[in-house]
Design a protein around this motif. Structure first.
Motif, PDB file in Angstrom:
ATOM      1  N   LEU A   1      39.141  36.452  35.406  1.00 27.03           N
ATOM      2  CA  LEU A   1      39.945  36.130  34.232  1.00 27.03           C
ATOM      3  C   LEU A   1      40.568  34.742  34.285  1.00 27.03           C
ATOM      4  O   LEU A   1      41.311  34.375  33.398  1.00 27.03           O
ATOM      5  CB  LEU A   1      41.050  37.168  34.048  1.00 27.03           C
ATOM      6  CG  LEU A   1      40.577  38.513  33.507  1.00 27.03           C
ATOM      7  CD1 LEU A   1      41.756  39.356  33.121  1.00 27.03           C
ATOM      8  CD2 LEU A   1      39.669  38.324  32.304  1.00 27.03           C
ATOM      9  N   LYS A   2      40.235  33.986  35.307  1.00 21.96           N
ATOM     10  CA  LYS A   2      40.910  32.693  35.414  1.00 21.96           C
ATOM     11  C   LYS A   2      40.581  31.786  34.232  1.00 21.96           C
ATOM     12  O   LYS A   2      41.360  30.921  33.881  1.00 21.96           O
ATOM     13  CB  LYS A   2      40.581  32.007  36.736  1.00 21.96           C
ATOM     14  CG  LYS A   2      39.135  31.565  36.861  1.00 21.96           C
ATOM     15  CD  LYS A   2      38.905  30.886  38.195  1.00 21.96           C
ATOM     16  CE  LYS A   2      37.492  30.359  38.277  1.00 21.96           C
ATOM     17  NZ  LYS A   2      37.196  29.738  39.551  1.00 21.96           N
ATOM     18  N   ASN A   3      39.437  32.008  33.624  1.00 27.26           N
ATOM     19  CA  ASN A   3      39.082  31.190  32.461  1.00 27.26           C
ATOM     20  C   ASN A   3      39.146  31.982  31.160  1.00 27.26           C
ATOM     21  O   ASN A   3      38.546  31.601  30.164  1.00 27.26           O
ATOM     22  CB  ASN A   3      37.677  30.616  32.624  1.00 27.26           C
ATOM     23  CG  ASN A   3      37.591  29.643  33.771  1.00 27.26           C
ATOM     24  OD1 ASN A   3      38.555  28.942  34.050  1.00 27.26           O
ATOM     25  ND2 ASN A   3      36.463  29.617  34.445  1.00 27.26           N
ATOM     26  N   ALA A   4      39.875  33.100  31.185  1.00 25.77           N
ATOM     27  CA  ALA A   4      39.862  33.971  29.997  1.00 25.77           C
ATOM     28  C   ALA A   4      40.325  33.251  28.742  1.00 25.77           C
ATOM     29  O   ALA A   4      39.815  33.487  27.649  1.00 25.77           O
ATOM     30  CB  ALA A   4      40.732  35.195  30.247  1.00 25.77           C
TER      31      ALA A   4
ATOM     32  N   GLU B   1      39.715  30.467  27.833  1.00 21.38           N
ATOM     33  CA  GLU B   1      38.684  29.595  27.283  1.00 21.38           C
ATOM     34  C   GLU B   1      37.540  30.379  26.656  1.00 21.38           C
ATOM     35  O   GLU B   1      36.564  29.800  26.198  1.00 21.38           O
ATOM     36  CB  GLU B   1      38.106  28.704  28.392  1.00 21.38           C
ATOM     37  CG  GLU B   1      39.133  27.770  28.998  1.00 21.38           C
ATOM     38  CD  GLU B   1      38.610  27.122  30.268  1.00 21.38           C
ATOM     39  OE1 GLU B   1      37.382  27.110  30.458  1.00 21.38           O
ATOM     40  OE2 GLU B   1      39.430  26.657  31.066  1.00 21.38           O
ATOM     41  N   LEU B   2      37.673  31.693  26.669  1.00 20.54           N
ATOM     42  CA  LEU B   2      36.565  32.492  26.138  1.00 20.54           C
ATOM     43  C   LEU B   2      36.287  32.118  24.694  1.00 20.54           C
ATOM     44  O   LEU B   2      37.173  32.117  23.860  1.00 20.54           O
ATOM     45  CB  LEU B   2      36.874  33.986  26.195  1.00 20.54           C
ATOM     46  CG  LEU B   2      35.790  34.824  25.524  1.00 20.54           C
ATOM     47  CD1 LEU B   2      34.558  34.898  26.409  1.00 20.54           C
ATOM     48  CD2 LEU B   2      36.271  36.191  25.159  1.00 20.54           C
ATOM     49  N   VAL B   3      35.065  31.805  24.447  1.00 23.79           N
ATOM     50  CA  VAL B   3      34.640  31.489  23.096  1.00 23.79           C
ATOM     51  C   VAL B   3      33.416  32.322  22.783  1.00 23.79           C
ATOM     52  O   VAL B   3      32.484  32.396  23.576  1.00 23.79           O
ATOM     53  CB  VAL B   3      34.301  29.988  22.973  1.00 23.79           C
ATOM     54  CG1 VAL B   3      33.667  29.703  21.643  1.00 23.79           C
ATOM     55  CG2 VAL B   3      35.553  29.152  23.161  1.00 23.79           C
TER      56      VAL B   3
ATOM     57  N   ALA C   1      31.904  38.432  25.142  1.00 30.86           N
ATOM     58  CA  ALA C   1      31.563  37.062  24.751  1.00 30.86           C
ATOM     59  C   ALA C   1      30.554  37.046  23.609  1.00 30.86           C
ATOM     60  O   ALA C   1      30.581  36.160  22.763  1.00 30.86           O
ATOM     61  CB  ALA C   1      31.006  36.291  25.951  1.00 30.86           C
TER      62      ALA C   1
ATOM     63  N   ILE D   1      38.337  40.787  29.871  1.00 30.09           N
ATOM     64  CA  ILE D   1      39.063  39.907  28.954  1.00 30.09           C
ATOM     65  C   ILE D   1      40.170  40.675  28.233  1.00 30.09           C
ATOM     66  O   ILE D   1      39.905  41.722  27.647  1.00 30.09           O
ATOM     67  CB  ILE D   1      38.095  39.401  27.852  1.00 30.09           C
ATOM     68  CG1 ILE D   1      36.834  38.806  28.450  1.00 30.09           C
ATOM     69  CG2 ILE D   1      38.784  38.438  26.911  1.00 30.09           C
ATOM     70  CD1 ILE D   1      37.021  37.517  29.120  1.00 30.09           C
TER      71      ILE D   1
END
Lengths: 613, 82
Positions: A249-252, A254-256, A290, A337
């Motif tokens: 989840l460190k980049n959650a 930024e989820l696109v 995603a 997410i």
């Protein structure tokens, strides 16, 4: 350059020119967007020579010259020549050169001297953003954090008084009957609540409760509690794996979601995970999210439903289904997410009440409960599951957890009318207990569909009839599943994706609040579902929704006829059950599905129900 | 690290193989997967039509619960960005 009056954007002069004889659709789309945003745009006609384009552009004195090229032959030479002509004409002093189109590779365009190149998958918004000197905001409209309430706005009022009256009578009888009884499953649910409360604060109490819990378990689960021997085909999750899930989840933020999947952003499409491994589950869930999934469903191993008791700690399982433990659920939740709806199923086995407890403790949004399916199609003793199911519905109400009432007994061969009667009884009991059930009809080419001919000519009428009859009986949310398209998919990836997508589109077109879809591996039994197979059906569902749009799907007159038959069938079954006056007896005696239909009262947990003191 | 180990779970190969019947097509398909270095391969779909089979083959790189090697220290962990 001037400021556009309406939106504060710097107004640009843009010349758009196709380098093809006829292909200028992309440029027309860009023109429309640019004009909407206040830019001054000149779209040159197709079939001009490059010299003519340059001459026309020079007359316009533009800020940008955007050319497109669909055909690939000779493209490098053409582009290089165009850059040379623009240089010679002095256009580069002011104007930026942009190349785009089906044959365009951005790197090559820039190597040839263009300021930017846009490939075939570039959204129109990217070209507009470039003109406006902005980075494309890929997140616009694509990030989702708000969880929808699938039951919001539904009154649970019966619209069909005759059916409503029968359902209420039967449901009240089964609640009264269950209230006088208990089971090891109910006792373990109570113990689990107490254990989790004492786990950190009172180790002695925890140990005592755990011993008591262990005494109520069976089989390999009992052996694990007593000796620590792992259940077959399981191994503990390693610290490394647990840490890896948490790092997902460190980049959650930024989820696109790919723009191509945006059509799913306001649809509640669920996928099931349950690879056996929480690490893989977290990956599969996140890639599904995603690609537009709005919810994920925890799929547990079938043996978990037949054993008394649930394991503790985090486990990886080498076979289908991810082991249901609080640690596994929490681990998976930590890796998924945020903002996605998460369902933990409690519908079929000997751990139904405790599963609702775990779902609550782990932070699930939904669960799944059905006494009838679990009793007739999943191997649990009807008496036991009735007692446990009522307790589970009480817990779900207490925890404010909505749940679907699934009707997968149709896959055994039980006619929809009987399955729906059972679903309506259980859902009514759920409402009487203060809960928020969702009806889950099966969208499938069920044995009944094949035998009666309901699905002989199409797969629309039978499924639409189900939606029609349910929505005419009660004002409750409907969530077809699970997953839709059972027995219509084959091992062919394309066929499977199309069938899944069409069933999903049909469900959503027919007023469903949500839909659970399969992967394109649905009919493949040779191994685990793979990640690309999940993307396949999500993409196919988008394509189907995009295709039908607001146009809708038109059933034939058969749908109304089938709906009327279903209503009459439901009514007949409810009258039988009400006349019997004993819901559990009706389960054993086949009123809600008998051996002829392919339904057999289960034996797991038989003889374990006792009267309360 | 071989790219193969960056595959999340399985790798599908879809093609058309010229052959005389489905059995031959499946045999050739599995031979192809072996030639490509997939030890854990299966035929997901195979249908005969005209001069050969439309076939979908799968090589599992990692089945669930396997010792995944996407964890290699030189590989950054892959988050949720797409």
């Amino acid at each position: 350059m001037e400021r556009a009056r309406s939106n504060g954007i710097t107004r640009r002069k843009v010349v758009l020119a196709p380098l093809d004889p006829v292909h200028d659709v992309g440029l027309k789309l860009i023109r429309r967007k640019l004009v909407e945003r206040g830019h001054q745009v000149t779209l040159l006609p197709p079939d001009l020579s490059m010299e003519e384009i340059v001459a026309r552009a020079k007359a316009e004195d533009p800020d940008f010259i955007m050319i497109s090229r669909a055909l690939s032959y000779g493209i490098s030479e053409l582009l290089a020549k165009f850059v040379d002509l623009c240089d010679a004409a002095g256009l580069r002093e002011k104007a930026k050169l942009v190349a785009g189109g089906l044959s365009m590779k951005p790197v090559i365009a820039q190597e040839l001297g263009f300021d930017a190149g846009f490939g075939p998958d570039t959204p129109v918004e990217a070209a507009v953003a470039y003109v406006e000197g902005q980075e494309l905001d890929r997140s616009t409209g694509s990030k989702r954090r708000e969880k929808p309430d699938l039951t919001a706005g539904f009154t649970y009022r019966f619209l069909d008084g005759e059916i409503g009256s029968l359902c209420t009578t039967i449901a009240q009888q089964l609640i009264d009957w269950a209230n006088k009884r208990t089971s090891p499953g109910i006792e373990r649910a109570r113990l689990r609540v107490e254990m989790e409360s004492a786990r950190d604060s009172n180790p002695e109490l925890f140990a005592r409760l755990r011993d008591e819990y262990a005494s109520l378990t069976s089989g390999e689960v009992k052996e694990w509690y007593l000796t620590g021997k792992p259940v077959s085909h399981t191994r503990p999750i390693t610290e490394k794996e647990a840490g890896y899930i948490r790092s997902l989840l460190k980049n959650a933020d930024e989820l696109v979601i790919p723009r191509s999947q945006d059509v799913l952003s306001d649809r509640n499409v669920f996928v099931q995970y349950g690879t056996g491994c929480p690490v893989m589950d977290a990956y599969h869930s996140n890639l599904s999210i995603a690609w537009g999934a709005r919810g994920v469903v925890h799929f547990d191993p079938s043996w978990g439903a037949r054993s008394e008791g649930l394991l503790e700690q985090a486990w990886s399982h080498e076979q289908d289904g991810t082991v249901l433990t609080l640690d596994n659920l929490r681990l998976i939740k930590d890796g998924i997410i945020p903002g996605v709806l998460w369902q933990v199923r409690a519908h079929r086995g000997l751990n139904t009440p405790e599963t609702v407890v775990l779902a609550h403790l782990a932070g699930a949004d939904l669960t799944k409960i059905n006494i009838v399916y679990g009793s007739l199609g999943a191997g649990s003793d009807p008496e036991r599951l009735t007692v446990d199911g009522v307790e589970a519905m009480k817990l779900a109400a207490k925890y404010n957890l909505p749940y679907d009432v699934v009707t997968n007994e149709e896959l055994c061969g039980v006619p929809a009318a009987k399955a729906f009667a059972g679903m309506l009884i259980v859902a009514t009991a759920g409402v009487l207990l203060g809960g928020r059930p969702l009806l889950q009809p099966l969208f499938a080419n069920s044995p009944e569909g094949m035998i009666t001919g309901y699905t002989e000519h199409n797969f629309i009428d039978f499924n639409v009839a189900k939606m029609k009859v349910l929505s005419s009986i009660i004002d409750a949310p409907i969530w077809p599943g699970a997953p839709v398209g059972f027995l219509t998919q084959t091992q062919d990836r394309c066929q499977s994706s199309v069938m899944t997508a069409l069933h999903a589109a049909l469900a959503l077109d027919s007023g469903a609040m949500a839909v659970t879809i399969a992967s394109s591996d649905e009919a493949y039994a040779g191994g685990p579902i793979t990640a690309p197979a999940r993307v396949d059906t999500l993409k196919a569902t988008v394509a189907a929704l995009r295709f039908f749009g607001e146009g809708g799907i038109r059933p034939t007159a058969e749908a109304d006829r089938i709906a009327e038959e279903l209503r009459q069938g439901i009514l007949d079954v409810l009258k039988q059950v009400a006349a019997r006056g004993d819901f559990v007896a009706s389960l054993y005696e086949g009123h809600l599905g008998d051996k002829e239909d392919g339904a057999y009262p289960g034996r797991s947990g038989k003889g374990t129900v006792t009267l309360k003191h | 690290m071989p790219v193969k180990h960056r595959i999340l779970d399985g790798c599908d190969v879809e093609t058309f193989i010229l052959c005389n019947d489905v059995d031959e097509g499946k045999t050739l398909g599995l031979r192809l997967m072996a030639e490509l270095g997939f030890d854990d391969a299966d035929v997901v779909f195979c249908e005969m039509g005209g001069p050969g089979v439309r076939i979908r083959l799968r090589g599992y790189v990692y089945r669930p619960s396997a010792d995944y090697r996407w964890y290699g220290p030189e590989v950054e962990q892959h988050g949720t960005s797409t």
